[in-house]
Design a protein around this motif. Structure first.
Motif, PDB file in Angstrom:
ATOM      1  N   LEU A   2      22.686  -6.110  20.778  1.00 46.70           N
ATOM      2  CA  LEU A   2      23.109  -7.658  21.600  1.00 46.70           C
ATOM      3  C   LEU A   2      22.836  -7.434  23.580  1.00 46.70           C
ATOM      4  N   ALA A  22      19.796 -11.838  20.607  1.00 42.54           N
ATOM      5  CA  ALA A  22      20.270 -10.815  19.077  1.00 42.54           C
ATOM      6  C   ALA A  22      18.788 -10.258  18.729  1.00 42.54           C
ATOM      7  N   PHE A  27      21.222 -13.380  13.118  1.00 40.51           N
ATOM      8  CA  PHE A  27      21.528 -14.016  13.823  1.00 40.51           C
ATOM      9  C   PHE A  27      22.559 -15.269  13.000  1.00 40.51           C
ATOM     10  N   TYR A  30      25.875 -14.965  11.893  1.00 38.75           N
ATOM     11  CA  TYR A  30      27.116 -13.936  12.640  1.00 38.75           C
ATOM     12  C   TYR A  30      27.824 -14.980  13.606  1.00 38.75           C
ATOM     13  N   MET A  32      29.488 -15.670  16.786  1.00 38.65           N
ATOM     14  CA  MET A  32      29.373 -15.565  18.042  1.00 38.65           C
ATOM     15  C   MET A  32      30.370 -15.880  19.088  1.00 38.65           C
ATOM     16  N   SER A  51      29.052 -19.537  12.987  1.00 37.53           N
ATOM     17  CA  SER A  51      27.554 -19.800  11.875  1.00 37.53           C
ATOM     18  C   SER A  51      27.192 -20.507  11.109  1.00 37.53           C
ATOM     19  N   ARG A  70      24.499 -21.925  20.693  1.00 37.74           N
ATOM     20  CA  ARG A  70      23.543 -20.592  19.996  1.00 37.74           C
ATOM     21  C   ARG A  70      21.921 -21.696  19.661  1.00 37.74           C
ATOM     22  N   ALA A  96      28.586 -10.240  18.257  1.00 40.61           N
ATOM     23  CA  ALA A  96      28.638 -10.695  16.989  1.00 40.61           C
ATOM     24  C   ALA A  96      29.268 -10.047  16.004  1.00 40.61           C
TER      25      ALA A  96
END
Length: 114
Positions: A2, A22, A27, A30, A32, A51, A70, A96
Motif C-alpha cells: 500500500l 494498492a 483490492f 479488502y 479498507m 468491500s 474507494r 487493507a
C-alpha cells in the motif's frame, strides 16, 4: 503493498485528499481503513469502508468533515479531509484487511498549522 500520498502542510480550515494505492492484492475483496497516529498517542481508526455495499464508518472526531471512498477500478482508496483542525495533525496510515490478511502502508504526514 500500500502506498499513501497526498499529505502535507495545510492551514486550519483547509482541505487535503489522501490517496492509497494498492498493489499485488485483489483490492475489491479488502475492507479498507484510514488510521492516524499523533505524537505521543496511540494509533486510532479514522474511517472505514468495506468491500461490499460499500458501508462506511467514521470516528466521532471527523464525522461531517472527512469522507472515505474507494475506486476498485484504480485499486485506490481516498480520504477527503475538509475543515481541518490542528488536532488532525498526525501520520495517516492506510490499512487493507480481509480474512487472514492485514496490510499497512508506510504513512503520510498531515500537519495542520498556521
Amino acid at each position: 503493498r500500500l502506498v499513501e500520498s497526498g499529505g502535507g502542510l495545510v492551514q486550519p480550515g483547509g482541505s487535503l485528499r489522501l490517496s492509497c494505492a494498492a498493489y499485488g492484492l485483489v483490492f475489491s475483496r479488502y475492507d479498507m481503513s484510514w488510521y492516524r497516529q499523533a505524537p505521543g498517542k496511540e494509533r486510532e481508526l479514522v474511517a472505514f469502508i468495506d468491500s461490499g455495499s460499500p458501508n462506511t464508518n467514521y470516528a466521532d472526531s471527523v464525522k461531517g468533515r472527512f469522507t472515505i471512498s474507494r475506486d476498485n477500478a484504480k485499486n485506490t482508496v481516498y480520504l477527503q479531509m475538509n475543515s481541518l483542525k490542528p488536532e488532525d495533525t498526525a501520520v495517516y496510515y492506510c490499512n487493507a484487511r480481509t480474512i487472514g490478511l492485514d496490510y499497512w502502508g508506510q504513512g503520510t504526514q498531515v500537519t495542520v498549522s498556521s
